[in-house]
Design a protein around this motif. Structure first.
Motif, PDB file in Angstrom:
ATOM      1  N   GLU A 214       0.916  -1.327  -0.082  1.00  0.00           N
ATOM      2  CA  GLU A 214      -0.172   0.093  -0.130  1.00  0.00           C
ATOM      3  C   GLU A 214       0.774   1.131   0.196  1.00  0.00           C
ATOM      4  OE1 GLU A 214      -3.376  -2.432   2.447  1.00  0.00           O
ATOM      5  OE2 GLU A 214      -2.150  -0.977   3.465  1.00  0.00           O
ATOM      6  N   ASP A 215       1.675   1.215   0.866  1.00  0.00           N
ATOM      7  CA  ASP A 215       2.682   2.399   0.826  1.00  0.00           C
ATOM      8  C   ASP A 215       3.274   2.579  -0.562  1.00  0.00           C
ATOM      9  OD1 ASP A 215       2.580   3.223   3.639  1.00  0.00           O
ATOM     10  OD2 ASP A 215       4.101   1.997   3.991  1.00  0.00           O
ATOM     11  N   TYR A 216       3.770   1.840  -1.225  1.00  0.00           N
ATOM     12  CA  TYR A 216       4.531   1.686  -2.545  1.00  0.00           C
ATOM     13  C   TYR A 216       3.378   2.308  -3.516  1.00  0.00           C
ATOM     14  CZ  TYR A 216       9.237   0.961  -1.394  1.00  0.00           C
ATOM     15  OH  TYR A 216      10.415   1.019  -0.601  1.00  0.00           O
ATOM     16  N   VAL A 217       2.068   1.601  -3.736  1.00  0.00           N
ATOM     17  CA  VAL A 217       1.238   1.901  -4.575  1.00  0.00           C
ATOM     18  C   VAL A 217       0.986   3.559  -4.330  1.00  0.00           C
ATOM     19  CG1 VAL A 217      -1.380   1.982  -5.406  1.00  0.00           C
ATOM     20  CG2 VAL A 217       0.146  -0.178  -4.790  1.00  0.00           C
ATOM     21  N   MET A 314       9.949   8.720   8.051  1.00  0.00           N
ATOM     22  CA  MET A 314       8.700   8.306   7.201  1.00  0.00           C
ATOM     23  C   MET A 314       9.354   7.811   5.910  1.00  0.00           C
ATOM     24  SD  MET A 314       5.506   7.506   6.644  1.00  0.00           S
ATOM     25  CE  MET A 314       5.198   8.054   8.496  1.00  0.00           C
ATOM     26  N   LEU A 315       8.859   6.764   5.287  1.00  0.00           N
ATOM     27  CA  LEU A 315       9.290   6.430   4.000  1.00  0.00           C
ATOM     28  C   LEU A 315       8.822   7.378   2.990  1.00  0.00           C
ATOM     29  CD1 LEU A 315      10.040   3.580   2.041  1.00  0.00           C
ATOM     30  CD2 LEU A 315       7.568   3.574   1.695  1.00  0.00           C
ATOM     31  N   PRO A 316      10.107   7.623   2.410  1.00  0.00           N
ATOM     32  CA  PRO A 316       9.979   8.815   1.265  1.00  0.00           C
ATOM     33  C   PRO A 316       9.163   8.497   0.217  1.00  0.00           C
ATOM     34  CG  PRO A 316      12.170   7.941   1.415  1.00  0.00           C
ATOM     35  CD  PRO A 316      11.296   7.174   2.476  1.00  0.00           C
ATOM     36  N   GLY A 317       8.893   9.479  -0.709  1.00  0.00           N
ATOM     37  CA  GLY A 317       8.203   9.211  -1.964  1.00  0.00           C
ATOM     38  C   GLY A 317       9.127   9.578  -3.198  1.00  0.00           C
ATOM     39  N   LYS A 318       8.704   9.671  -4.356  1.00  0.00           N
ATOM     40  CA  LYS A 318       9.459   9.567  -5.465  1.00  0.00           C
ATOM     41  C   LYS A 318      10.296  10.668  -5.476  1.00  0.00           C
ATOM     42  CE  LYS A 318       7.482   8.518  -9.460  1.00  0.00           C
ATOM     43  NZ  LYS A 318       6.558   8.336 -10.427  1.00  0.00           N
ATOM     44  N   THR A 319       9.792  12.093  -4.756  1.00  0.00           N
ATOM     45  CA  THR A 319      10.734  13.398  -4.638  1.00  0.00           C
ATOM     46  C   THR A 319      10.709  13.527  -3.428  1.00  0.00           C
ATOM     47  OG1 THR A 319       8.699  14.799  -5.015  1.00  0.00           O
ATOM     48  CG2 THR A 319       9.743  13.949  -7.169  1.00  0.00           C
ATOM     49  N   ALA A 320      11.506  14.452  -2.953  1.00  0.00           N
ATOM     50  CA  ALA A 320      11.591  15.043  -1.423  1.00  0.00           C
ATOM     51  C   ALA A 320      10.304  15.797  -0.985  1.00  0.00           C
ATOM     52  CB  ALA A 320      12.775  15.823  -1.465  1.00  0.00           C
ATOM     53  N   ASP A 321       9.514  16.334  -1.985  1.00  0.00           N
ATOM     54  CA  ASP A 321       8.268  17.151  -1.895  1.00  0.00           C
ATOM     55  C   ASP A 321       7.159  16.361  -1.547  1.00  0.00           C
ATOM     56  OD1 ASP A 321       9.795  19.512  -2.074  1.00  0.00           O
ATOM     57  OD2 ASP A 321       9.288  19.571  -4.145  1.00  0.00           O
ATOM     58  N   ASP A 322       7.097  15.025  -1.904  1.00  0.00           N
ATOM     59  CA  ASP A 322       5.963  13.925  -1.725  1.00  0.00           C
ATOM     60  C   ASP A 322       5.670  13.850  -0.344  1.00  0.00           C
ATOM     61  OD1 ASP A 322       6.266  13.798  -4.295  1.00  0.00           O
ATOM     62  OD2 ASP A 322       6.808  11.862  -4.605  1.00  0.00           O
ATOM     63  N   LYS A 323       4.370  14.313  -0.197  1.00  0.00           N
ATOM     64  CA  LYS A 323       3.746  13.976   1.342  1.00  0.00           C
ATOM     65  C   LYS A 323       2.636  13.033   1.366  1.00  0.00           C
ATOM     66  CE  LYS A 323       5.827  18.084   3.660  1.00  0.00           C
ATOM     67  NZ  LYS A 323       5.602  19.175   4.314  1.00  0.00           N
ATOM     68  N   ALA A 324       2.693  11.759   1.057  1.00  0.00           N
ATOM     69  CA  ALA A 324       1.573  10.961   0.891  1.00  0.00           C
ATOM     70  C   ALA A 324       1.599   9.845   1.920  1.00  0.00           C
ATOM     71  CB  ALA A 324       1.456  10.212  -0.592  1.00  0.00           C
ATOM     72  N   VAL A 325       0.765   9.620   2.742  1.00  0.00           N
ATOM     73  CA  VAL A 325       1.069   8.468   3.941  1.00  0.00           C
ATOM     74  C   VAL A 325      -0.417   7.760   3.726  1.00  0.00           C
ATOM     75  CG1 VAL A 325       2.439   9.979   5.129  1.00  0.00           C
ATOM     76  CG2 VAL A 325      -0.026  10.071   5.537  1.00  0.00           C
ATOM     77  N   THR A 326      -0.126   6.225   4.358  1.00  0.00           N
ATOM     78  CA  THR A 326      -1.159   5.542   4.594  1.00  0.00           C
ATOM     79  C   THR A 326      -1.459   5.324   6.082  1.00  0.00           C
ATOM     80  OG1 THR A 326       0.065   3.537   4.667  1.00  0.00           O
ATOM     81  CG2 THR A 326      -1.006   4.215   2.547  1.00  0.00           C
ATOM     82  N   GLY A 327      -2.699   5.022   6.475  1.00  0.00           N
ATOM     83  CA  GLY A 327      -2.714   5.051   7.856  1.00  0.00           C
ATOM     84  C   GLY A 327      -4.272   4.323   8.251  1.00  0.00           C
ATOM     85  N   ALA A 328      -4.697   4.387   9.230  1.00  0.00           N
ATOM     86  CA  ALA A 328      -6.107   3.996   9.863  1.00  0.00           C
ATOM     87  C   ALA A 328      -6.551   4.756  10.944  1.00  0.00           C
ATOM     88  CB  ALA A 328      -5.605   2.446  10.029  1.00  0.00           C
ATOM     89  N   GLY A 329      -7.691   4.289  11.162  1.00  0.00           N
ATOM     90  CA  GLY A 329      -8.422   5.235  12.411  1.00  0.00           C
ATOM     91  C   GLY A 329      -9.811   4.583  12.516  1.00  0.00           C
ATOM     92  N   GLU A 330     -10.799   5.219  13.211  1.00  0.00           N
ATOM     93  CA  GLU A 330     -11.862   4.846  13.406  1.00  0.00           C
ATOM     94  C   GLU A 330     -12.795   6.232  12.915  1.00  0.00           C
ATOM     95  OE1 GLU A 330      -9.517   3.243  16.959  1.00  0.00           O
ATOM     96  OE2 GLU A 330      -9.806   5.181  16.117  1.00  0.00           O
TER      97      GLU A 330
END
Length: 438
Positions: A214-217, A314-330
């Motif tokens: 999921e992180d890599y997609v 945090m696992l970085p993205g393709k560029t240094a500006d990428d700020k996409a993350v996965t997570g969970a919650g309720e």
């Protein structure tokens, strides 16, 4: 244990009343929590959820003072059999006033069947003011807002030893390419695998592998493709999903990279996901990938800090500006529209409740009215900052959004088979067969 701290995962249901429950990242099931005797009379509001044991006690403590002041008795019940029992109770006309849903997909299922009441105006106001659009969307079904988020966590942390990084002369990577270079550099320094990885989690073995994918997609294909993948508009056999598998495989299926401290590649499936924490602290491995709750698995006395024994980036993205993350919650939904229930819903969607609960320890929230300093764990403080950052692109754990037959079925099994040597194309076809025909 609650979702936020120990990643309690429950298989999403395609239909109400279908039996299916899976735990990942939990210890032995605990007994359901009893009711909270807040208040001294007046109105009573019942809340049902998956949060049990010590975290249920903290949950009840978080609202006790408010409930006493407002003359409301809140009775909480936590159950490991939440999905089955909630479906049965809703269909039988005996639901709780409020339910705390561990996945948006399950929440949407109840809302679309008209079991849930639309959220009160104050709750919607709080959601729009204190939560990002991504989170508000998870509480919206067919254009109607039914419920606000509660707690949240962020996945994709890469745990490491700051002292070892200094010794090796390496720095935190800012791109995925730099991440690959870091792996190779560390291995040249230590003369062996850098990574330790664990997928074992009882009947839920394989779920940590889904988090990797999921992180890599999300990072490589982007949020639109991620959303299409969750909706099955992009199948597992799509080249973009295979690319994520290939990228993850370049790390965890390479015997030069894993499984430090545990054995060969196949030992990933027999290594408990929490066992990588002490291995990292002891120096048996240099890197591991896991959510913020891994902090609870390090040996007593381990200092988790930027200059401590262990830390994470945090696992970085393709560029240094990428700020996409996965997570969970309720997500909180209501079966009742009583005045007392609406008051409780409004409080749970407020910064006041978020600060109350987070100050008790062990959890985070994406409520932007939350003061990060109230989190006792420095990784949780960093998690809150990520969640509150307006530039962060947040996506809910994909396997929690997919039908249970896939997200907690063929996807988990596929990850195990993949580690055991099954070819990627065959694994992708196998996972794809888990999708319901309708």
């Amino acid at each position: 244990m609650g979702l936020s701290q120990r990643h309690r995962r429950i298989a999403p249901l395609a239909l109400l009343g279908v039996v299916g429950i899976a735990l990942a990242g939990c210890g032995a099931p605990g007994a359901p929590s009893g009711g909270d005797e807040s208040g001294g009379g007046g109105d009573t509001v019942t809340i049902y959820g998956t949060i049990v044991d010590s975290e249920a006690e903290l949950l009840q403590e978080s609202w006790k003072d408010w409930a006493d002041e407002n003359g409301i008795t809140i009775k909480y019940e936590g159950s490991q059999d939440f999905e089955t029992q909630l479906g049965t109770r809703a269909q039988g006309g005996n639901p709780p006033d409020i339910a705390i849903f561990p996945q948006p997909g399950l929440f949407a299922d109840f809302a679309s069947r008209d079991f849930l009441k639309p959220a009160p105006e104050e709750v919607e106001k709080n959601a729009n003011e204190y939560w990002t659009e991504d989170w508000v969307n998870y509480g919206t079904v067919d254009g109607t807002f039914y419920g606000a988020p509660l707690m949240a966590n962020v996945k994709g942390w890469i745990w490491y030893s700051p002292a070892k990084f200094a010794e090796w002369g390496v720095e935190i990577p800012t791109t995925l390419d730099e991440m690959s270079t870091l792996t190779q550099t560390i291995q040249s320094k230590i003369g062996g695998p850098a990574w330790c990885v664990g997928f074992e989690s009882g009947t839920a073995t394989g779920w940590p592998g889904t988090d990797w994918i999921e992180d890599y997609v999300l990072r490589e294909a982007g949020p639109d493709v991620y959303d299409q993948w969750v909706a099955h508009e992009v199948p597992f056999t799509d080249p973009q999903i295979k690319a994520a598998f290939d990228a993850v495989g370049a790390t965890i299926l390479d015997p030069a990279n894993v499984n430090a401290g545990f054995g060969e590649v196949r030992s990933i499936n027999s290594t408990a996901f929490g066992d990588v924490a002490p291995a990292l602290a002891e120096g048996a491995c240099a890197l591991t990938h896991q959510a913020s709750f891994l902090s609870g698995f390090f040996p007593e006395g381990t200092t988790i800090a930027e200059d401590g024994d262990v830390w994470a980036f945090m696992l970085p993205g393709k560029t240094a500006d990428d700020k996409a993350v996965t997570g969970a919650g309720e997500i909180v939904g209501a079966f009742s529209d009583s005045e007392a229930t609406q008051k409780v819903l409004a409080y749970l969607s407020s910064p006041e409740w978020a600060n109350s609960r987070v100050s008790l320890g062990g959890v985070t929230s994406a409520n932007n009215g939350l003061d990060p300093d109230n989190a006792q764990d420095p990784i949780l403080q960093e998690t809150i900052k990520i969640l509150q950052d307006e530039d962060t692109t947040f996506r809910f754990d994909a396997s929690d959004l997919m039908p249970g037959a896939v997200g907690a079925g063929s996807f988990w099994k596929g990850m195990v088979d993949w580690v055991n040597g099954t070819a990627t194309d065959d694994v992708l076809k196998q996972i794809e067969t888990g999708w319901p025909s309708s």
